[in-house]
Scaffold this active site. Structure first.
Site, PDB file in Angstrom:
ATOM      1  N   ASP A  92       5.006  -6.392   0.222  1.00 21.44           N
ATOM      2  CA  ASP A  92       6.138  -5.891   0.986  1.00 21.44           C
ATOM      3  C   ASP A  92       6.929  -7.085   1.519  1.00 21.44           C
ATOM      4  OD1 ASP A  92       7.507  -5.009   3.571  1.00 21.44           O
ATOM      5  OD2 ASP A  92       6.800  -3.088   2.820  1.00 21.44           O
ATOM      6  N   SER A  93       8.232  -6.935   1.624  1.00 22.02           N
ATOM      7  CA  SER A  93       9.077  -8.066   2.020  1.00 22.02           C
ATOM      8  C   SER A  93       9.121  -8.320   3.514  1.00 22.02           C
ATOM      9  CB  SER A  93      10.508  -7.831   1.540  1.00 22.02           C
ATOM     10  OG  SER A  93      11.096  -6.752   2.258  1.00 22.02           O
ATOM     11  N   PHE A  96      10.165  -3.273   6.390  1.00 23.83           N
ATOM     12  CA  PHE A  96       9.738  -2.149   7.218  1.00 23.83           C
ATOM     13  C   PHE A  96       9.482  -2.601   8.646  1.00 23.83           C
ATOM     14  CE2 PHE A  96       6.533   0.684   9.069  1.00 23.83           C
ATOM     15  CZ  PHE A  96       7.183   1.901   8.931  1.00 23.83           C
ATOM     16  N   ASP A 146      14.941  -6.243   2.834  1.00 19.37           N
ATOM     17  CA  ASP A 146      15.902  -5.195   3.193  1.00 19.37           C
ATOM     18  C   ASP A 146      15.678  -4.753   4.622  1.00 19.37           C
ATOM     19  OD1 ASP A 146      13.462  -3.846   2.933  1.00 19.37           O
ATOM     20  OD2 ASP A 146      14.416  -2.021   2.186  1.00 19.37           O
ATOM     21  N   GLN A 189      18.417   2.001  -0.641  1.00 20.54           N
ATOM     22  CA  GLN A 189      18.524   2.551   0.706  1.00 20.54           C
ATOM     23  C   GLN A 189      19.706   3.532   0.752  1.00 20.54           C
ATOM     24  OE1 GLN A 189      16.437   2.374   3.127  1.00 20.54           O
ATOM     25  NE2 GLN A 189      15.146   0.603   2.646  1.00 20.54           N
ATOM     26  N   GLY A 216      13.166   3.772   2.781  1.00 20.28           N
ATOM     27  CA  GLY A 216      13.810   4.540   3.834  1.00 20.28           C
ATOM     28  C   GLY A 216      13.484   6.011   3.831  1.00 20.28           C
ATOM     29  N   ASP A 266       2.563   3.806  -2.481  1.00 24.95           N
ATOM     30  CA  ASP A 266       1.611   3.180  -1.572  1.00 24.95           C
ATOM     31  C   ASP A 266       1.685   3.922  -0.251  1.00 24.95           C
ATOM     32  OD1 ASP A 266       2.733   1.189   0.864  1.00 24.95           O
ATOM     33  OD2 ASP A 266       4.217   1.765  -0.633  1.00 24.95           O
ATOM     34  N   CYS A 304     -16.217  14.843  -6.524  1.00 26.29           N
ATOM     35  CA  CYS A 304     -15.906  13.419  -6.351  1.00 26.29           C
ATOM     36  C   CYS A 304     -17.055  12.545  -6.825  1.00 26.29           C
ATOM     37  CB  CYS A 304     -15.591  13.136  -4.882  1.00 26.29           C
ATOM     38  SG  CYS A 304     -15.111  11.427  -4.556  1.00 26.29           S
ATOM     39  N   CYS A 306     -17.453   9.254  -5.791  1.00 30.74           N
ATOM     40  CA  CYS A 306     -17.629   8.103  -4.903  1.00 30.74           C
ATOM     41  C   CYS A 306     -19.053   8.031  -4.364  1.00 30.74           C
ATOM     42  CB  CYS A 306     -16.625   8.164  -3.747  1.00 30.74           C
ATOM     43  SG  CYS A 306     -17.070   9.315  -2.429  1.00 30.74           S
ATOM     44  N   CYS A 309     -20.006  10.875  -1.812  1.00 32.84           N
ATOM     45  CA  CYS A 309     -20.225  12.231  -2.332  1.00 32.84           C
ATOM     46  C   CYS A 309     -21.402  12.319  -3.287  1.00 32.84           C
ATOM     47  CB  CYS A 309     -18.953  12.726  -3.014  1.00 32.84           C
ATOM     48  SG  CYS A 309     -17.579  12.980  -1.862  1.00 32.84           S
ATOM     49  N   HIS A 335     -14.128   7.073  -0.116  1.00 33.49           N
ATOM     50  CA  HIS A 335     -13.934   8.421  -0.674  1.00 33.49           C
ATOM     51  C   HIS A 335     -12.455   8.762  -0.788  1.00 33.49           C
ATOM     52  CE1 HIS A 335     -13.847  12.731  -1.228  1.00 33.49           C
ATOM     53  NE2 HIS A 335     -13.010  12.759  -0.204  1.00 33.49           N
TER      54      HIS A 335
END
Length: 372
Positions: A92-93, A96, A146, A189, A216, A266, A304, A306, A309, A335
């Protein structure tokens, strides 16, 4: 030398099945990227993250520039080596944080001056310095700097914010050092206004980024408005490039965005929920602190694969959270990420078989079983 590439392998309506090829390996799309803000996915080792099926992790420019510092990360061999993740890393730049730290920052045409949330020290972040920091981190995918437009914003406020981000995008692109297998993504944006989103998409595609993110959103506008914005935006982005919806979201958000042509996601949601006792399952979302799980000898999610589980009961997980044992968040984070990755794997298979609508409907029917 490996060149960065996005290969479209299949399509079902607007939903896309693809593959991203980079200097640090490949990733299948649709893809959910685990968030490793400060060089770690919280409560998990890199091996455990790999075991969930994750192929891309995120680092954060803002947090890593403050601790341990970009120069120190570079001296330690880059973020891949430092965090034991030779695979793809997207950073990420810091945009945010420009929005979320509004009380601690001053924004102008050049960039952002802000005070650290850690010790109050002053820092300056610009498109050039953000790009340089991401280079030092050795990010496979660098994000343009941004301003994440807050919600609500008037049309004039959203337009001013978007146009500033587009000027910053041009400076980010000029500052980026092209290398085989590496990429830089621009960020669309414009708030919830289709005309502004169209203007932003046109400005970014003219700059020729390797991929395009939609920023955004998931900032308070609600799912219907988010989906309407995606309906208006994704068709404007190049079909030959990956499309990344930033900071999203719930499993239902992901399926809705895939239906609208998004390839990458993400969100901190599955890991944050894992640390607070909330479980994402094929039967909905459950709070493992609830007393009804105290005597539940069955797996949390029988479907699941994992560690939680396959080896432990829901009652054991309930016990761990009630006793505030750190193993509880560790198991549940694993999980939740495994569930998210299984959802993406199922989506990829469904798109290949031209049955994505049925897959999404079945998943949503399963979530309605929840009793929490």
């Amino acid at each position: 030398m490996t060149e960065f590439a996005f290969t479209l392998l299949g399509q079902d309506g607007a939903a896309r099945r693809g593959r991203i090829t980079t200097a640090h390996g490949t990733a299948q799309t649709p893809a959910f990227m685990a968030v490793g803000t400060a060089g770690t996915v919280k409560a998990m080792t890199a091996d455990q993250v790999r075991a969930t099926g994750s192929e891309i992790v995120l680092g954060n420019t803002y947090h890593l520039m403050l601790r341990p510092g970009a120069d120190r990360v570079a001296a330690l061999g880059g973020l891949h080596r430092m965090m034991d993740w030779p695979g793809i890393i997207l950073t990420d730049s810091g945009g945010f944080q420009v929005m979320s730290l509004a009380k601690l920052r001053k924004l102008d045409e050049i960039g952002v001056t802000f005070r650290s949330h850690i010790d109050g020290s002053a820092h300056h972040l610009t498109p050039e310095s953000s790009t340089a920091i991401q280079h030092k981190l050795d990010a496979t995918i660098t994000m343009a700097f941004d301003e994440c437009t807050p919600f609500p914003a008037t049309p004039d406020e959203a337009a001013a914010s978007m146009r500033l981000s587009m000027r910053w995008a041009a400076r980010s692109r000029a500052a980026f050092t092209p290398r085989p297998g590496y990429a830089q993504f621009g960020i669309v944006q414009g708030g919830i206004y289709p005309d502004l989103r169209a203007e932003s998409a046109a400005a970014l595609t003219a700059l020729g980024f390797e991929g395009y993110a939609i920023g955004g959103l998931a900032v308070g506008e609600g799912q219907p408005a988010m989906f309407e914005t995606l309906d208006a935006t994704t068709p404007l982005l190049p079909a030959t490039s990956p499309r990344y919806l930033m900071g999203v979201g719930t499993p239902d958000d992901l399926l809705g965005a895939i239906e609208r042509g998004v390839d990458m996601f993400d969100c901190v949601m599955p890991t944050r929920a894992g640390r607070t006792g909330r479980a994402y399952t094929a039967r909905g979302v459950f709070n493992l602190r609830n007393a009804r799980f105290g005597d539940d000898a069955t797996p949390l999610d029988p479907a699941c694969t994992c560690t939680l589980c396959t080896r432990h009961s829901a009652a054991y997980l309930h016990h761990l959270f009630r006793c505030e044992e750190m193993l509880g968040p560790m198991l549940l984070t694993g999980h939740n990420l495994t569930y998210y990755q299984a959802l993406m794997h199922g989506a990829r298979t469904a798109i290949e078989q031209h049955r994505f609508a049925a897959y999404a409907a079945a998943a949503r029917d399963g979530w309605r079983q929840t009793h929490d």
